[in-house]
Design a protein around this motif. Sequence first.
Motif, PDB file in Angstrom:
ATOM      1  N   GLY A  48     -66.397  35.853 -28.222  1.00  0.00           N
ATOM      2  CA  GLY A  48     -65.579  36.988 -27.794  1.00  0.00           C
ATOM      3  C   GLY A  48     -64.097  36.684 -27.897  1.00  0.00           C
ATOM      4  O   GLY A  48     -63.309  37.513 -28.371  1.00  0.00           O
ATOM      5  N   LEU A  49     -63.703  35.498 -27.457  1.00  0.00           N
ATOM      6  CA  LEU A  49     -62.294  35.114 -27.544  1.00  0.00           C
ATOM      7  C   LEU A  49     -61.850  35.030 -28.999  1.00  0.00           C
ATOM      8  O   LEU A  49     -60.735  35.418 -29.338  1.00  0.00           O
ATOM      9  CB  LEU A  49     -62.059  33.786 -26.822  1.00  0.00           C
ATOM     10  CG  LEU A  49     -60.607  33.317 -26.723  1.00  0.00           C
ATOM     11  CD1 LEU A  49     -59.734  34.340 -26.004  1.00  0.00           C
ATOM     12  CD2 LEU A  49     -60.537  31.966 -26.034  1.00  0.00           C
ATOM     13  N   GLY A  50     -62.735  34.561 -29.861  1.00  0.00           N
ATOM     14  CA  GLY A  50     -62.423  34.489 -31.286  1.00  0.00           C
ATOM     15  C   GLY A  50     -62.171  35.856 -31.902  1.00  0.00           C
ATOM     16  O   GLY A  50     -61.419  35.974 -32.870  1.00  0.00           O
ATOM     17  N   ARG A  51     -62.772  36.903 -31.326  1.00  0.00           N
ATOM     18  CA  ARG A  51     -62.535  38.263 -31.809  1.00  0.00           C
ATOM     19  C   ARG A  51     -61.211  38.818 -31.291  1.00  0.00           C
ATOM     20  O   ARG A  51     -60.748  39.848 -31.765  1.00  0.00           O
ATOM     21  CB  ARG A  51     -63.694  39.186 -31.415  1.00  0.00           C
ATOM     22  CG  ARG A  51     -64.981  38.885 -32.148  1.00  0.00           C
ATOM     23  CD  ARG A  51     -66.065  39.920 -31.874  1.00  0.00           C
ATOM     24  NE  ARG A  51     -66.569  39.895 -30.511  1.00  0.00           N
ATOM     25  CZ  ARG A  51     -67.523  39.067 -30.072  1.00  0.00           C
ATOM     26  NH1 ARG A  51     -68.080  38.197 -30.909  1.00  0.00           N
ATOM     27  NH2 ARG A  51     -67.941  39.107 -28.823  1.00  0.00           N
ATOM     28  N   GLN A  52     -60.607  38.152 -30.310  1.00  0.00           N
ATOM     29  CA  GLN A  52     -59.364  38.637 -29.711  1.00  0.00           C
ATOM     30  C   GLN A  52     -58.132  37.840 -30.110  1.00  0.00           C
ATOM     31  O   GLN A  52     -57.027  38.366 -30.125  1.00  0.00           O
ATOM     32  CB  GLN A  52     -59.481  38.612 -28.176  1.00  0.00           C
ATOM     33  CG  GLN A  52     -60.516  39.546 -27.627  1.00  0.00           C
ATOM     34  CD  GLN A  52     -60.238  40.980 -28.027  1.00  0.00           C
ATOM     35  OE1 GLN A  52     -59.165  41.514 -27.770  1.00  0.00           O
ATOM     36  NE2 GLN A  52     -61.206  41.611 -28.680  1.00  0.00           N
ATOM     37  N   LEU A  53     -58.307  36.591 -30.410  1.00  0.00           N
ATOM     38  CA  LEU A  53     -57.185  35.679 -30.598  1.00  0.00           C
ATOM     39  C   LEU A  53     -56.891  35.479 -32.079  1.00  0.00           C
ATOM     40  O   LEU A  53     -57.804  35.282 -32.871  1.00  0.00           O
ATOM     41  CB  LEU A  53     -57.547  34.340 -29.940  1.00  0.00           C
ATOM     42  CG  LEU A  53     -56.437  33.368 -29.630  1.00  0.00           C
ATOM     43  CD1 LEU A  53     -55.373  34.002 -28.748  1.00  0.00           C
ATOM     44  CD2 LEU A  53     -57.020  32.144 -28.942  1.00  0.00           C
ATOM     45  N   ALA A  54     -55.605  35.517 -32.428  1.00  0.00           N
ATOM     46  CA  ALA A  54     -55.201  35.332 -33.823  1.00  0.00           C
ATOM     47  C   ALA A  54     -53.975  34.415 -33.869  1.00  0.00           C
ATOM     48  O   ALA A  54     -53.464  33.999 -32.833  1.00  0.00           O
ATOM     49  CB  ALA A  54     -54.874  36.691 -34.450  1.00  0.00           C
ATOM     50  N   THR A  74     -63.700  30.079 -34.251  1.00  0.00           N
ATOM     51  CA  THR A  74     -63.124  30.446 -35.546  1.00  0.00           C
ATOM     52  C   THR A  74     -64.099  31.167 -36.477  1.00  0.00           C
ATOM     53  O   THR A  74     -63.674  31.686 -37.508  1.00  0.00           O
ATOM     54  CB  THR A  74     -62.550  29.208 -36.257  1.00  0.00           C
ATOM     55  OG1 THR A  74     -63.596  28.247 -36.444  1.00  0.00           O
ATOM     56  CG2 THR A  74     -61.407  28.603 -35.460  1.00  0.00           C
ATOM     57  N   ALA A  75     -65.354  31.221 -36.127  1.00  0.00           N
ATOM     58  CA  ALA A  75     -66.325  31.948 -36.960  1.00  0.00           C
ATOM     59  C   ALA A  75     -66.148  33.456 -36.825  1.00  0.00           C
ATOM     60  O   ALA A  75     -66.662  34.211 -37.653  1.00  0.00           O
ATOM     61  CB  ALA A  75     -67.750  31.551 -36.581  1.00  0.00           C
TER      62      ALA A  75
END
Length: 147
Positions: A48-54, A74-75
């Motif tokens: 979930g965090l990977g979908r929010q963080l860039a 990172t996936a």
Amino acid sequence: MITDVRVPSEHQQPYGTAYEQMLEKVRYEGAYPTREKADEAVGLVLAGLGRQLAGDERVDLAARLPLEAARVLTAQVPGTQPLTGWAFVKDLAARSGASLATTRWDTGSVFSAVAAYAGPDLITRILRQLPSGYALLFGRAELTPAA
């Protein structure tokens, strides 16, 4: 002479030591009965965090996490619509089928471990990038700029 000695599969560690330590921290913080439950929480929340963080914060966080955790983070492809902290919890609950209370607990338990790996400066940078509501999930006060 070099021999190819293999460890029997029942004695192989599926994860590296750093990730095992992370799972133990999450298991302790979240009072999970098994390491597998902690692993499920880590996978759900980090995805979930990977979908929010860039950006740089994503790269820097991945560099500080154990390899297995960094791979989960990172996936994911960052989404185009950032979610507030509460919407993040609701999204995770919908994906997992768990209650909002359980998902909020999972998120706090995992973010506690993530914060330990990241350090306070990186967490501050991450919180500046994310919409409101994440500070509480990371165990921090939600600060708002003075009017």
